[in-house]
Enzyme design. Structure first.
Site, PDB file in Angstrom:
ATOM      1  N   LEU A  10      27.271  19.819  13.447  1.00 61.72           N
ATOM      2  CA  LEU A  10      25.977  19.920  12.765  1.00 61.72           C
ATOM      3  C   LEU A  10      26.036  19.448  11.318  1.00 61.72           C
ATOM      4  O   LEU A  10      25.040  19.502  10.613  1.00 61.72           O
ATOM      5  CB  LEU A  10      25.465  21.371  12.804  1.00 61.72           C
ATOM      6  CG  LEU A  10      25.083  21.928  14.172  1.00 61.72           C
ATOM      7  CD1 LEU A  10      24.691  23.396  14.044  1.00 61.72           C
ATOM      8  CD2 LEU A  10      23.943  21.132  14.791  1.00 61.72           C
ATOM      9  N   ASP A 123      18.623  29.265  -4.617  1.00 65.55           N
ATOM     10  CA  ASP A 123      18.899  27.860  -4.303  1.00 65.55           C
ATOM     11  C   ASP A 123      17.911  27.367  -3.252  1.00 65.55           C
ATOM     12  O   ASP A 123      18.281  26.684  -2.307  1.00 65.55           O
ATOM     13  CB  ASP A 123      20.341  27.682  -3.824  1.00 65.55           C
ATOM     14  CG  ASP A 123      20.788  26.215  -3.825  1.00 65.55           C
ATOM     15  OD1 ASP A 123      20.220  25.419  -4.606  1.00 65.55           O
ATOM     16  OD2 ASP A 123      21.678  25.863  -3.039  1.00 65.55           O
TER      17      ASP A 123
END
Length: 360
Positions: A10, A123
């Site tokens: 991934l 973030d």
């Protein structure tokens, strides 16, 4: 690890590489993030896991468990088959106002839930928002490595996050309220969905960190003429992009804003969301905090130099080999990016020394 089989790679994230795996018995697909044992297992990793475990909301990727391998700590979580919201925007160029609102509404609900547990993400960005595979995709917030819980920790002072999304007060290097900074990042995300570019970057010179920082500090942005959005949307952005964080719109106020409330799905209304705020809601994970901290503590011990994958079957050996290869590539990329990061830090310091953030 015996209960999972590898499906595919991934890619890489902040702390390690991730793979798609399938549970051999239930056939459930999960995402597994591998972090090399030893020095990479720091307080950020422990914080990410403990914070993530406590979150139970449809707009947040579910944490399942941590597993210790001879060479890595593996974090098992829900798999979002729709990929990153960032990719969807790249493919589309930009979203219609209605589509941007649909994802923004979900983002706000997920972030508000985190804040209710005193967890700030710190973030937030398009790359940290995933989508499930449904026709009307559910947005899923992920990557809690930089998050900070005000119940456990002091107010954040460090400059973390992606430059394009960073709030002015984060650049100041003084203590700041992470909740206000998250609101700013949500505003940047909304802008990017609507415009297809970052609000404070010079499109002709996007790597010029000095200019980006100056524009952030001065709240210098504009909506291009070719982007047609409503006055209500423009008003919301103007209330988010406020230098003085104390005067910035709050999540509670955003959830009452006319633009936000338009076509709000029933499941995102306050009565429907109330169920997720009940403190007795159990964790998705069967692992206790104590068990997790014990495993994370063991992962701080570096992998032995020999027999690193002893006892693993061929699939798992392949995973470890591929993880190591990708991490070597990551290290090379990190070395190449160090100069840019140093340049970024230098410009942040310059911004501090030459100007105070303007009052809003």
């Amino acid at each position: 690890m015996d209960k999972y089989e590898v499906v595919k790679d991934l890619g890489a994230g902040n702390f390690g590489v991730a793979r798609l795996l399938r549970h051999k018995e239930t056939k459930e697909l999960v995402a597994m993030k591998y972090i090399e044992r030893g020095r990479k297992i720091d307080e950020n990793v422990a914080r990410e896991i403990i914070n993530h475990r406590s979150l139970r909301h449809p707009n947040i990727i579910r944490f399942k468990e941590v597993i210790l391998t001879p060479t890595h700590l593996a974090i098992v979580m829900e798999y979002a088959s729709g990929g990153e919201l960032f990719e969807r925007i790249c493919n589309a160029g930009r979203f219609s106002e209605a589509e941007a609102r649909y994802f923004f509404q979900q983002l706000i609900c997920g972030v508000d839930y985190c804040h209710s547990l005193q967890i700030c993400h710190r973030d937030l960005k398009l790359e940290n928002t995933l989508l499930d595979g449904s026709p009307a995709p559910l947005l899923k917030i992920c990557d809690f490595g930089y998050s900070k819980s005000s119940l456990l920790h002091s107010r954040p002072k460090s400059t973390v996050g992606t430059p394009a999304y960073i709030a002015p007060e984060v650049l100041s290097r003084r203590e700041y309220d992470g909740k206000h900074a998250d609101v700013w990042s949500c505003g940047v995300t909304l802008y990017v969905m609507l415009v297809g570019g970052y609000p404070f970057e010079d499109p002709d010179d996007p790597r010029n960190f000095r200019k980006t920082i100056q524009r952030i500090m001065a709240v210098q942005y504009k909506i291009p003429d070719y982007v047609h959005i409503s006055q209500e949307c423009r008003h919301l952005l103007s209330r988010i992009f406020v230098t003085n964080s104390a005067k910035r719109i709050t999540l509670k106020e955003i959830k009452k804003h006319p633009w936000y409330l338009k076509n709000l799905p029933k499941e995102l209304t306050e009565p429907a969301q109330a169920a997720y705020y009940k403190r007795e809601t159990p964790s998705f994970s069967l692992q206790s905090v104590e068990d997790i901290m014990k495993i994370v503590g063991e992962a701080r011990n570096p992998a032995p130099s020999s027999n690193a994958v002893k006892g693993f079957d061929d699939d798992e050996e392949d995973v470890e080999d591929e993880v190591e290869e990708e991490e070597e590539e990551e290290e090379e990329e990190e070395e190449e990016e160090e100069e840019e990061e140093d340049e970024y830090e230098k410009h942040v310091k310059e911004a501090h020394s030459c100007q105070e953030p303007p009052k809003a």
